[in-house]
Scaffold this motif. Structure first.
Motif, PDB file in Angstrom:
ATOM      1  N   VAL A 151       0.758  -1.115  -0.330  1.00 24.81           N
ATOM      2  CA  VAL A 151       0.064  -0.611  -0.058  1.00 24.81           C
ATOM      3  C   VAL A 151       0.832   1.106  -0.475  1.00 24.81           C
ATOM      4  N   LYS A 152       2.150   1.157   0.459  1.00 21.70           N
ATOM      5  CA  LYS A 152       2.802   2.887   0.596  1.00 21.70           C
ATOM      6  C   LYS A 152       4.426   2.174   0.195  1.00 21.70           C
ATOM      7  N   ASP A 153       4.673   2.547  -0.745  1.00 20.75           N
ATOM      8  CA  ASP A 153       6.783   2.070  -1.193  1.00 20.75           C
ATOM      9  C   ASP A 153       7.153   3.330  -0.608  1.00 20.75           C
ATOM     10  N   HIS A 154       7.786   3.533   0.103  1.00 20.72           N
ATOM     11  CA  HIS A 154       8.992   4.761   0.384  1.00 20.72           C
ATOM     12  C   HIS A 154      10.161   5.046  -0.165  1.00 20.72           C
ATOM     13  N   PRO A 155      10.630   6.160  -0.813  1.00 21.25           N
ATOM     14  CA  PRO A 155      11.600   6.173  -1.482  1.00 21.25           C
ATOM     15  C   PRO A 155      12.637   5.825  -0.522  1.00 21.25           C
ATOM     16  N   LEU A 156      13.758   5.422  -0.760  1.00 29.71           N
ATOM     17  CA  LEU A 156      15.329   4.965  -0.418  1.00 29.71           C
ATOM     18  C   LEU A 156      15.695   6.504   0.324  1.00 29.71           C
ATOM     19  N   LYS A 157      15.952   6.626   1.700  1.00 31.22           N
ATOM     20  CA  LYS A 157      15.909   7.849   2.257  1.00 31.22           C
ATOM     21  C   LYS A 157      17.203   7.520   3.249  1.00 31.22           C
ATOM     22  N   PRO A 158      18.560   8.840   3.124  1.00 34.61           N
ATOM     23  CA  PRO A 158      19.523   8.666   4.068  1.00 34.61           C
ATOM     24  C   PRO A 158      19.221   8.635   5.522  1.00 34.61           C
ATOM     25  N   CYS A 159      20.011   7.985   6.260  1.00 32.20           N
ATOM     26  CA  CYS A 159      19.637   6.930   8.317  1.00 32.20           C
ATOM     27  C   CYS A 159      20.622   7.505   8.446  1.00 32.20           C
ATOM     28  N   THR A 160      20.737   7.312  10.085  1.00 32.35           N
ATOM     29  CA  THR A 160      21.874   7.619  11.011  1.00 32.35           C
ATOM     30  C   THR A 160      21.920   5.988  11.775  1.00 32.35           C
ATOM     31  N   GLU A 161      20.750   5.459  12.109  1.00 33.65           N
ATOM     32  CA  GLU A 161      20.177   4.325  12.970  1.00 33.65           C
ATOM     33  C   GLU A 161      21.526   2.811  12.342  1.00 33.65           C
TER      34      GLU A 161
END
Length: 632
Positions: free
Chosen positions: A152-162
């Protein structure tokens, strides 16, 4: 009159359907996760969903990535966070939605992992009303959200610090898992098993930590009471195998077996090989042909092995089917591997620890003596049962039984133990004759708190119940997966419930430990008007029902099960059946427990009742409280 050649139920091309994997999982969930259930059993589907997600995190840990797994359950929503490598970002959606997709087919990457079929997480996704996966890898993150397996939702690739790893959040679909709830003790047992088999791994559940340094030794320390075992726990470790064992004082055998970190609750080839190896090694050590049952009586043991590409008897992986340690036909058989290890290591241990060897010998000799003492009584009891079974009015049996290993419905098999003819009559008419049986008690059964097993064969009613359940050879012959105590919700019904629990805890504690015993919840009230009927299981539910239906409602208080008609009973032992599992807490001293609650009257128990007596009025005459306590 018009004639037609078309036959009813015609079989044509129109009848042939091809289902997408997601549709098939939702249409036939039992093929993927076993029984559905409502969470009242440790093997119900909601725990299988949780296990499938954790299995992937465990496989990462076994490969050397991530030493912490965090599990959170809030109401019906579950989240699992690991700190492994994270799913490759370009394959996140495929790995949780496309069946037969994964890294487990590459045996070099996952030589001895748990999940090998590329099905588990996809089944979780398809059977969840909400499913979210997040992969964090090398400073980037990818998130995808699904509903019942549909993206239902395909989020775009994002930077992440985790830190790297994978987060999975899901909520089981309540249209499939009806009235479900997670029981914390069952989740904790699952996580403890992972901790015992993965040294150095820390798991948390809603903030509580689960960690083990000594593996199966810690497992048995948690399962047994130090005061009840006959000798210190024997702990043996080798390449791809670990064993812990001791003998207690309880009746029966108690095993915990694992393959590649997976708890095989139904055993399999490794557990059977271990049971055979114990007998063979003990006989050779003492140079005496002891009876098999005497050697294994009261044993509590755990075995864990590692197998390359294991074959399980179902997707739920509760029983090992593999006969060899690897797919290579030249590899050793599991039977030979386990037998050789036990023969060498246990024999060495007994030679090096003569006090343990002496204690084990005494336990075997005690079992031998007890078996010989009841042999004659047992024979007469069996003959009596054989005659009674021809016209046994106590038992209304069902067609499928739990020990029918080839029947898919065996996990649904249930026996209701009830009091009196009226209650059993209604239940018998309302039951499903394929999987539900009814056993009727005459009244209050014998209090077994300090009795020997002779009483099981001497007491006609307990003997009939014992044979109805198929417990002559322990849990292996158990005929019903669920043993349900169904008594009236009054003081007499509660007393009968306690007497039955005493019987099970005294002679068949493993029946309780392995989650086979339940209490049936039936409604206390019926609230209805001309348009709607609501059944209420508590005073609070009754108040809510009255508020909902408004004025002019009719309220019926059910005093006993016999007052509920067969038509109504169908609702309470069918799809909407409410069962409360009887859970034996770890380290419970059964002897002390039964002695306190079911033994001779003591001042300690009287004081407890006086101090904890609850009444509906604001005041209580102390003399009345004392009288109640003395009569309890």
């Amino acid at each position: 009159m018009t004639m037609t050649n078309k036959k009813p139920n015609a079989y044509t091309e129109d009848n042939i359907r091809t289902l997408e994997p997601r549709e098939h999982i939702r249409l036939r969930p039992g093929m993927y996760i076993g029984k559905l259930g409502d969470g009242s059993s440790q093997e119900d589907g909601i725990y299988v969903l949780l296990k499938e997600v954790i299995d992937n995190a465990i496989d990462e840990h076994m490969q050397g990535y991530g030493n912490c797994i965090e599990v959170t359950i809030e109401d019906k929503r579950v989240s699992v966070r690991d700190y492994g490598r994270g799913i490759p970002l370009g394959k996140v959606i495929d790995c949780v939605s496309k069946i037969n997709t994964g890294a487990k087919y590459d045996s070099e990457a996952f030589q001895k992992s748990i999940g090998l079929n590329g099905v588990g997480t996809k089944a979780v996704n398809a059977l969840s009303s909400y499913f979210m996966v997040q992969s964090i890898r090398e400073g980037k993150t990818k998130i995808a959200e699904f509903e019942r397996g549909v993206l239902v939702k395909d989020h775009p690739l994002k930077p992440c610090t985790e830190p790297d790893g994978t987060l999975v959040v899901f909520e089981p679909d309540d249209t499939i898992f009806k009235h479900f709830k997670f029981i914390p003790q069952f989740v904790e047992n699952l996580l403890w098993n992972y901790a015992f088999l993965n040294a150095g791994l820390t798991l948390t559940f809603n903030g509580k930590k689960f960690v083990s340094q000594d593996g199966l030794l810690d497992l048995l320390r948690r399962k047994v009471n130090e005061e009840e075992i006959r000798y210190p726990i024997i702990h043996l470790k080798g390449k791809d195998i670990e064993i812990a064992m001791t003998h207690g004082s309880q009746y029966g055998e108690d095993y915990y077996s694992f393959v590649n970190g997976q708890y095989t609750s139904q055993g399999g080839t490794h557990q059977q090989a271990f049971r055979e190896a114990i007998v063979k090694t003990v006989r050779e050590f003492y140079k005496k042909d002891f009876d098999t049952t005497d050697i294994r009586a009261s044993i509590v043991a755990a075995i864990s092995i590692r197998v390359q590409e294991p074959i399980f008897e179902s997707q739920t992986k509760t029983k090992l089917g593999s006969t060899n340690l690897s797919p290579d036909p030249k590899s050793p058989t599991i039977r030979a591997f386990v037998n050789d290890f036990v023969k060498k290591e246990l024999d060495n241990y007994l030679h090096q620890h003569p006090e343990t060897a002496e204690a084990l010998l005494k336990r075997i000799q005690q079992s031998e003596k007890e078996r010989n003492e009841i042999a004659g009584i047992r024979k007469l009891a069996k003959e009596r049962v054989k005659k009674a079974s021809l016209h046994n009015s106590k038992l209304r049996d069902c067609r499928i039984h739990f020990n029918d290993s080839n029947k898919e419905e065996r996990f649904e098999t249930t026996i209701f133990i009830t009091e009196g003819d009226s209650a059993s009559g209604s239940m018998t008419k309302a039951r499903d004759v394929r999987t539900q049986a009814v056993f009727s008690l005459r009244g209050k059964p014998l209090n077994c708190w300090n009795a020997s097993k002779k009483v099981v064969y001497e007491n006609e009613e307990l003997n009939l119940l014992h044979h109805a359940l198929g417990l002559d050879e322990g849990l292996e012959g158990l005929r019903y997966n669920r043993v349900v105590i169904a008594t009236d919700a009054d003081t007499d019904g509660m007393h009968i419930r306690l007497l039955l629990l005493t019987f099970f805890l005294r002679f068949y504690p493993d029946l309780v430990r392995h989650g086979h015993v339940y209490i049936l919840e039936t409604p206390l009230f019926r609230v209805r008007n001309k348009k709607q009927t609501i059944y209420c299981y508590s005073e609070q539910e009754k108040v809510q029902a009255v508020e909902k239906l408004g004025k002019g409602v009719e309220i019926t208080r059910f005093k006993g099960l016999g007052e509920i008609s067969p038509e109504e009973f169908k609702q309470f032992i069918g799809e909407d059946m409410r069962l409360e599992p009887v859970i034996l807490q770890e380290h419970t001293n059964i002897e002390k427990l039964l002695s306190y609650y079911m033994g001779s009257n003591t001042s300690e128990r009287q004081n407890f009742i006086i101090n904890n007596l609850r009444i509906e009025t604001d005041t209580l005459d102390p003399r009345l409280a004392e009288r109640v306590a003395l009569e309890a």
